[in-house]
Motif scaffolding. Structure first.
Motif, PDB file in Angstrom:
ATOM      1  N   ARG A  42       0.851  -1.185   0.000  1.00 48.31           N
ATOM      2  CA  ARG A  42       0.000   0.000   0.000  1.00 48.31           C
ATOM      3  C   ARG A  42       0.883   1.230   0.000  1.00 48.31           C
ATOM      4  NH1 ARG A  42      -5.274  -1.030   1.335  1.00 48.31           N
ATOM      5  NH2 ARG A  42      -5.712  -3.131   2.079  1.00 48.31           N
ATOM      6  N   PRO A  43       0.614   2.138  -0.902  1.00 54.06           N
ATOM      7  CA  PRO A  43       1.423   3.356  -0.905  1.00 54.06           C
ATOM      8  C   PRO A  43       1.088   4.201   0.325  1.00 54.06           C
ATOM      9  CG  PRO A  43      -0.365   3.538  -2.479  1.00 54.06           C
ATOM     10  CD  PRO A  43      -0.403   2.131  -1.978  1.00 54.06           C
ATOM     11  N   GLY A  44       2.065   4.679   1.019  1.00 53.19           N
ATOM     12  CA  GLY A  44       1.860   5.506   2.214  1.00 53.19           C
ATOM     13  C   GLY A  44       2.306   6.925   1.959  1.00 53.19           C
ATOM     14  N   PRO A  45       1.931   7.805   2.870  1.00 54.34           N
ATOM     15  CA  PRO A  45       2.327   9.219   2.688  1.00 54.34           C
ATOM     16  C   PRO A  45       3.814   9.449   2.845  1.00 54.34           C
ATOM     17  CG  PRO A  45       1.256   8.888   4.805  1.00 54.34           C
ATOM     18  CD  PRO A  45       1.097   7.613   4.044  1.00 54.34           C
ATOM     19  N   GLN A  46       4.517   8.498   3.509  1.00 56.32           N
ATOM     20  CA  GLN A  46       5.937   8.680   3.706  1.00 56.32           C
ATOM     21  C   GLN A  46       6.777   8.077   2.577  1.00 56.32           C
ATOM     22  OE1 GLN A  46       6.960  10.496   6.156  1.00 56.32           O
ATOM     23  NE2 GLN A  46       4.930  10.730   7.068  1.00 56.32           N
ATOM     24  N   ALA A  47       6.101   7.451   1.579  1.00 55.20           N
ATOM     25  CA  ALA A  47       6.871   6.818   0.511  1.00 55.20           C
ATOM     26  C   ALA A  47       7.633   7.873  -0.283  1.00 55.20           C
ATOM     27  CB  ALA A  47       5.939   6.032  -0.415  1.00 55.20           C
ATOM     28  N   ARG A  60      14.629  16.280   4.071  1.00 55.41           N
ATOM     29  CA  ARG A  60      15.614  17.331   4.324  1.00 55.41           C
ATOM     30  C   ARG A  60      16.283  17.194   5.682  1.00 55.41           C
ATOM     31  NH1 ARG A  60      11.977  22.454   3.074  1.00 55.41           N
ATOM     32  NH2 ARG A  60      10.522  21.092   4.187  1.00 55.41           N
ATOM     33  N   VAL A  61      15.527  16.750   6.745  1.00 56.75           N
ATOM     34  CA  VAL A  61      16.085  16.565   8.084  1.00 56.75           C
ATOM     35  C   VAL A  61      15.701  15.173   8.572  1.00 56.75           C
ATOM     36  CG1 VAL A  61      16.003  19.012   8.676  1.00 56.75           C
ATOM     37  CG2 VAL A  61      14.022  17.583   9.139  1.00 56.75           C
ATOM     38  N   PRO A  62      16.447  14.617   9.514  1.00 48.86           N
ATOM     39  CA  PRO A  62      16.061  13.314  10.078  1.00 48.86           C
ATOM     40  C   PRO A  62      14.714  13.395  10.794  1.00 48.86           C
ATOM     41  CG  PRO A  62      18.341  13.861  10.607  1.00 48.86           C
ATOM     42  CD  PRO A  62      17.746  15.083  10.002  1.00 48.86           C
ATOM     43  N   GLY A  63      14.073  12.239  10.871  1.00 52.20           N
ATOM     44  CA  GLY A  63      12.747  12.216  11.490  1.00 52.20           C
ATOM     45  C   GLY A  63      12.758  12.619  12.945  1.00 52.20           C
ATOM     46  N   TRP A  64      13.792  12.180  13.709  1.00 49.60           N
ATOM     47  CA  TRP A  64      13.826  12.526  15.131  1.00 49.60           C
ATOM     48  C   TRP A  64      13.990  14.016  15.341  1.00 49.60           C
ATOM     49  CZ3 TRP A  64      17.986  15.107  17.058  1.00 49.60           C
ATOM     50  CH2 TRP A  64      19.173  15.086  16.312  1.00 49.60           C
ATOM     51  N   LEU A  65      14.739  14.674  14.439  1.00 47.57           N
ATOM     52  CA  LEU A  65      14.916  16.117  14.564  1.00 47.57           C
ATOM     53  C   LEU A  65      13.624  16.860  14.234  1.00 47.57           C
ATOM     54  CD1 LEU A  65      16.806  18.446  15.136  1.00 47.57           C
ATOM     55  CD2 LEU A  65      17.558  18.372  12.752  1.00 47.57           C
ATOM     56  N   GLU A  66      12.907  16.340  13.249  1.00 44.85           N
ATOM     57  CA  GLU A  66      11.627  16.971  12.909  1.00 44.85           C
ATOM     58  C   GLU A  66      10.633  16.864  14.060  1.00 44.85           C
ATOM     59  OE1 GLU A  66       8.257  16.756   9.344  1.00 44.85           O
ATOM     60  OE2 GLU A  66       9.991  15.413   9.347  1.00 44.85           O
ATOM     61  N   ARG A  67      10.585  15.681  14.704  1.00 43.52           N
ATOM     62  CA  ARG A  67       9.685  15.520  15.852  1.00 43.52           C
ATOM     63  C   ARG A  67      10.116  16.401  17.029  1.00 43.52           C
ATOM     64  NH1 ARG A  67      10.108  10.139  14.036  1.00 43.52           N
ATOM     65  NH2 ARG A  67      11.710   9.697  15.590  1.00 43.52           N
TER      66      ARG A  67
END
Length: 419
Positions: A42-47, A60-67
């Protein structure tokens, strides 16, 4: 050649127009609908989407930094709102603190008003009788404290003089051999200071212009708010919740009932604990023959409304007076009584009288007292713990985690219904 070239271009355009997923064709007969994805894919929004060169586009940035950044700006906004709220409360403390004090006084006086109304008195008459009785008690206690302070002050100065003389003789002998002239000069300065400030200690501390007017205005506003909460508290609460939709109104009703229950438990339990403190310490001071008995008992009673810190300050003052007037043996006896009573309060009085509903960890109490003291001084420290207890009990209902409150006291001014 030209005809074949144009025929090839025409065939390629038609094939593109009828290809699966073409929006134009799909809008006509549905032939261009996308084929279903294989099971489990299933295609996801994060694909990652293919880039211009067919390569996936990296974030552009790592996921942990974005959170972390998302949490950071939310916490900054929350901190700014709390800062603005505390600044507003600090600016309007002459209005906020009397209103909070009126809620505490209402929780204490409400049973008397309800009893008078059950006996047949109208709401207005029952409220007036309750407020006047409270005023008589407060005026009588203040007059008694001022009178006894004036009467016992000379005895206090004389006892301190005798104690300092005994202390001089003890320090001048073996093994200390302290010079008596310096001790005599120090004790003379102490006695001179006490004699010069007799009028201030006797009760004229409140005569200083600005502070006297602020305290007087706060007392008048507290009495007015208490009067109307006792008389029309139920109608005021109904009016405040009438602007809400049915769902939020149910949550507000549950939160209000739970908050009022916590406030009632706290005030009545704290008054009972403070009365026990005052009786025990008063008997100990009377047996030891300490002067300023009535002012010290009143101080111990009022200090019980500031958890942990209040009884420590009142105990220190009482022990200092006992040490200065009756010697170190009587002071040690009073310290032992304070320690024993503190243990009884922590393990017996608070759980049985106040209950676990409004109990906090000592660290939480210290932090709440610090915030209340910074915002509103001594009055802020007095109302800090009950305010925290009210918010702690009301928060689950406001967040929708609970919908009905446990059976408890009615909102301010409410009269129990028959049956």
């Amino acid at each position: 050649m030209g005809r074949q070239r144009w025929r090839g271009l025409w065939d390629r355009g038609a094939a593109a127009a009828t290809a699966p997923g073409d929006p134009a064709r799909a809008g006509v007969d549905g032939a261009g609908a996308p084929e279903p994805e294989p099971d489990g894919v299933r295609p996801g929004p994060q694909a990652a989407q293919p880039g211009p060169a067919g390569q996936p586009v990296q974030p552009r940035v790592p996921g942990w930094l974005e959170r972390a950044a998302g949490w950071a700006w939310r916490l900054l906004i929350l901190g700014a709102l709390l800062y603005v709220m505390f600044r507003v409360i600090s600016t309007l403390r002459l209005v906020v603190l009397p209103c909070v004090a009126a809620l505490l006084l209402t929780a204490l006086l409400q049973p008397l008003t309800q009893r008078l109304r059950r006996l047949g008195l109208p709401a207005l008459a029952a409220t007036w009788c309750t407020v006047l009785a409270a005023l008589v008690v407060l005026a009588g206690v203040a007059t008694l404290a001022a009178t006894r302070t004036s009467a016992d002050y000379q005895r206090l100065v004389s006892d301190i003089g005798d104690t300092t003389s005994d202390l001089q003789r003890w320090l001048a002998g073996a093994p200390f051999h302290v010079h008596r002239a310096g001790l005599a000069q120090l004790s003379q300065r102490l006695l001179t200071f006490l004699k010069q400030h007799q009028s201030a200690v006797a009760g004229t501390v409140l005569s200083g212009g600005k502070f006297f007017l602020e305290i007087l205005a706060g007392l008048v506003l507290t009495l007015f708010v208490t009067f109307f909460l006792l008389k029309d508290g139920e109608r005021i609460w109904a009016w405040l919740t009438s602007f809400l939709a049915p769902g939020p109104r149910a949550r507000a009703t549950g939160a209000g009932t739970a908050a009022w229950q916590a406030l009632t438990y706290y005030v009545r339990g704290t008054v009972a604990v403070a009365a026990i403190h005052a009786v025990v310490i008063g008997l100990a001071l009377w047996v030891l023959g300490v002067p300023l008995l009535v002012p010290l008992v009143i101080l111990v009673f009022l200090a019980a409304f500031i958890p942990l810190v209040g009884i420590l300050v009142a105990g220190t003052i009482a022990v200092a007076v006992t040490l200065g007037t009756r010697g170190w043996v009587a002071a040690l006896v009073l310290v032992a009584i304070f320690l024993l009573e503190n243990q009884l309060e922590s393990h017996l009085l608070q759980p049985l009288v106040v209950g676990r509903m409004v109990r906090f960890h000592p660290l939480a109490i210290i932090l709440v007292l610090a915030v209340g003291g910074v915002v509103g001084g001594i009055a802020g420290a007095v109302v800090a713990v009950p305010t925290a207890a009210v918010l702690f009990r009301a928060l689950p209902y406001l967040l929708g985690r609970r919908t009905t409150a446990a059976d408890g006291p009615d909102p301010p001014g409410a009269v129990p219904r028959a049956g």
